[in-house]
Design a protein around this motif. Structure first.
Motif, PDB file in Angstrom:
ATOM      1  N   ASP A 328      -8.965  33.456 -19.757  1.00  0.00           N
ATOM      2  CA  ASP A 328      -9.328  34.707 -19.106  1.00  0.00           C
ATOM      3  C   ASP A 328      -9.194  35.845 -20.105  1.00  0.00           C
ATOM      4  O   ASP A 328      -8.216  35.926 -20.856  1.00  0.00           O
ATOM      5  N   GLU A 329     -10.173  36.753 -20.097  1.00  0.00           N
ATOM      6  CA  GLU A 329     -10.183  37.804 -21.109  1.00  0.00           C
ATOM      7  C   GLU A 329      -9.068  38.825 -20.920  1.00  0.00           C
ATOM      8  O   GLU A 329      -8.709  39.550 -21.858  1.00  0.00           O
ATOM      9  N   ARG A 330      -8.474  38.897 -19.733  1.00  0.00           N
ATOM     10  CA  ARG A 330      -7.390  39.861 -19.511  1.00  0.00           C
ATOM     11  C   ARG A 330      -6.020  39.234 -19.690  1.00  0.00           C
ATOM     12  O   ARG A 330      -5.189  39.716 -20.446  1.00  0.00           O
ATOM     13  N   LEU A 331      -5.779  38.149 -18.971  1.00  0.00           N
ATOM     14  CA  LEU A 331      -4.446  37.565 -18.933  1.00  0.00           C
ATOM     15  C   LEU A 331      -4.176  36.574 -20.054  1.00  0.00           C
ATOM     16  O   LEU A 331      -3.033  36.226 -20.307  1.00  0.00           O
ATOM     17  N   GLN A 332      -5.225  36.083 -20.700  1.00  0.00           N
ATOM     18  CA  GLN A 332      -5.096  35.016 -21.706  1.00  0.00           C
ATOM     19  C   GLN A 332      -4.498  33.749 -21.094  1.00  0.00           C
ATOM     20  O   GLN A 332      -3.776  33.006 -21.750  1.00  0.00           O
ATOM     21  N   ASP A 342      -2.837  36.492 -11.083  1.00  0.00           N
ATOM     22  CA  ASP A 342      -3.048  37.905 -11.396  1.00  0.00           C
ATOM     23  C   ASP A 342      -1.894  38.729 -10.816  1.00  0.00           C
ATOM     24  O   ASP A 342      -1.691  38.759  -9.604  1.00  0.00           O
ATOM     25  N   ASN A 344      -1.553  41.712 -10.262  1.00  0.00           N
ATOM     26  CA  ASN A 344      -1.979  42.750  -9.334  1.00  0.00           C
ATOM     27  C   ASN A 344      -2.134  42.222  -7.911  1.00  0.00           C
ATOM     28  O   ASN A 344      -2.252  42.999  -6.964  1.00  0.00           O
ATOM     29  N   ARG A 376      -0.321  36.454 -20.389  1.00  0.00           N
ATOM     30  CA  ARG A 376       0.465  37.690 -20.297  1.00  0.00           C
ATOM     31  C   ARG A 376       0.937  37.979 -18.875  1.00  0.00           C
ATOM     32  O   ARG A 376       1.543  39.022 -18.623  1.00  0.00           O
ATOM     33  N   ALA A 427       1.541  46.555 -14.394  1.00  0.00           N
ATOM     34  CA  ALA A 427       0.999  46.074 -15.659  1.00  0.00           C
ATOM     35  C   ALA A 427       1.793  44.862 -16.106  1.00  0.00           C
ATOM     36  O   ALA A 427       3.010  44.904 -16.171  1.00  0.00           O
ATOM     37  N   GLU A 429       2.292  43.579 -18.925  1.00  0.00           N
ATOM     38  CA  GLU A 429       3.104  43.698 -20.126  1.00  0.00           C
ATOM     39  C   GLU A 429       4.423  44.396 -19.866  1.00  0.00           C
ATOM     40  O   GLU A 429       5.321  44.378 -20.693  1.00  0.00           O
TER      41      GLU A 429
END
Length: 453
Positions: A328-332, A342, A344, A376, A427, A429
């Protein structure tokens, strides 16, 4: 897979809790594992936070297959209701498990690269039929090579902490201020560490259980005879709402709830001040050599002596560069897994149990498991990792019914994150870590979620 490839072992990277559980599950399926551990002993990453107590009890951090493997040695699981520290987990369970595995675990073996034999990542022809080739450095530093029918990467995320910078990159001056910055939860039982923070002003950056633990430790230090004057500045990238400190007494992981309440008490009792909506942009030194943190909005905080950055952990993909990953491009995280974790939308307990299907990649028979599978995303539970490797072992053995079957029920908490739970979506991180840790501030010390799961 040809006959010669089928005779090869399954290589497991990392002798932590999930890697060793994977080995136990493979043995039960009559598949030979070979575990490569970069450190000199089992659970090297866990030992890195040995002073931190898990917020999952013993009953939830011992894999059933591992327990069956240990049983003939006379091993007995500690009290299921008790909460182990990292040192307990490593010494009382993980090292004995690795000892039973014996020569199936190689220590001081650092993986440097993995590919398909005779195929770089570009080549399609007959790719899936080729064994994996693993390059690693051994105890003497010499480069070695071995072949595998499948690879299970349980190397975790402990080695790469996220920086203080609000953009995901180090803040300006962060590297030059390294002598005043820690990216781990300090061990205040160590006299030298205690002296470093006693009587000082310390900034704690982060909003997850690790930050709660640091705040609780610092408050405990401030109450002691040698800690007079100790004070924390808690820096959050978002605001404070009713859910900032977790579920409290309603948390179905009680020790985690207690940790959030302890952090809240640190603020309420005046041992810590909260600075909200602050995204660190730069570090400067004042004329006395103390650090001044500057926010993206231009705010300058009062000078502090030390900084503890607990903004999460990141996976290392450098040695997987010749393999075809679907991330996934956001969470890796693996593409099929990412929507399920996710932060969120999900807490630890609302993540649907998952296995081989969700963890697969375009590279056949390659699996990222444990905390590394979450990329992440925070809120990982050890129980989730044990279910992952149970499913993968069944899949590699050809038992698809077992691979697809769910054998795990998670505690629903609803407090780790989620759109609508916070003033702003949490977030990833900022939270960081394995849902496994917190609590009492005196005897045994507080606990927290940490890497190495």
């Amino acid at each position: 897979m040809n006959a010669s490839t089928a005779d090869l072992p399954v290589v497991v990277i990392g002798a932590g809790p999930i890697g060793l559980a994977a080995a136990a599950r493979l043995i039960e399926r009559d598949i030979q594992p070979l575990v490569l551990e970069a450190g000199p002993a089992a659970a090297t990453a866990v030992r890195g936070w040995s002073h931190v107590r898990l917020f999952s009890p013993w009953s939830e951090v011992v894999d059933p297959a591992a327990e069956r493997l240990l049983a003939p040695t006379g091993w007995v699981r500690p009290d299921g209701a008790a909460y182990p520290s990292g040192a307990d987990w490593a010494g009382l369970y993980l090292q004995p498990l690795a000892d039973v595995l014996g020569e199936k675990v190689r220590y001081n073996a650092t993986v440097t690269g993995i590919s398909r034999s005779g195929r770089d990542r570009i080549v399609d022809a007959d790719r899936d039929a080729q064994p994996f080739v693993i390059h690693y450095t051994g105890p003497d530093g010499a480069e070695e090579r071995l072949y595998a029918r499948a690879v299970i990467d349980a190397s975790g995320t402990w080695s790469i902490p996220s920086p203080a910078g609000g953009s995901g990159l180090p803040a300006l001056g962060e590297k030059t201020a390294a002598d005043r910055i820690s990216y781990r939860i300090p061990d205040f039982k160590d006299l030298a560490v205690r002296a470093r923070y006693a009587g000082k002003r310390t900034a704690v950056i982060g909003s997850g259980a690790s930050a709660f633990t640091a705040l609780a430790y610092l408050a405990d230090l401030a109450k002691s005879d040698d800690g007079v004057g100790t004070h924390a500045t808690w820096i959050l990238r978002r605001g404070i709402s009713g859910s900032t400190f977790g579920g409290g007494d309603a948390d179905q992981l009680p020790a985690r709830g207690a940790l959030g309440l302890a952090a809240k008490a640190a603020v309420d009792d005046g041992y810590a001040d909260a600075v909200t909506g602050f995204r660190t942009d730069a570090f400067e030194r004042d004329t006395d050599g103390r650090l001044v943190l500057i926010g993206e909005d231009g705010r300058r905080l009062d000078a502090i002596d030390e900084v503890i950055v607990l903004t999460g952990l990141r996976p290392d993909f450098t040695f997987l560069g010749e393999l075809r990953l679907g991330l996934d491009e956001r969470l890796q995280a693996p593409t099929a897994l990412a929507p399920l974790i996710d932060p969120n939308q999900h807490s630890c307990g609302t993540v649907y149990p998952h296995g081989a299907g969700e963890l697969s990649h375009p590279e056949k028979d390659l699996y990222l498991v444990g905390m590394k599978s979450y990329g992440r995303a925070p809120t990982f539970l050890a129980m989730t990792g044990y279910e992952q490797v149970r499913s993968i072992a069944a899949h590699l053995a050809g038992d698809q019914e077992a691979a697809e079957r769910v054998e795990l029920t998670l505690p629903e908490t609803g407090v780790c994150g989620g759109a609508g739970l916070f003033d702003q979506p949490v977030a990833a991180e900022e939270t960081g870590g394995c849902c496994a840790a917190p609590a009492t501030l005196t005897v045994g010390g507080p606990v927290s979620n940490s890497g190495g799961c």
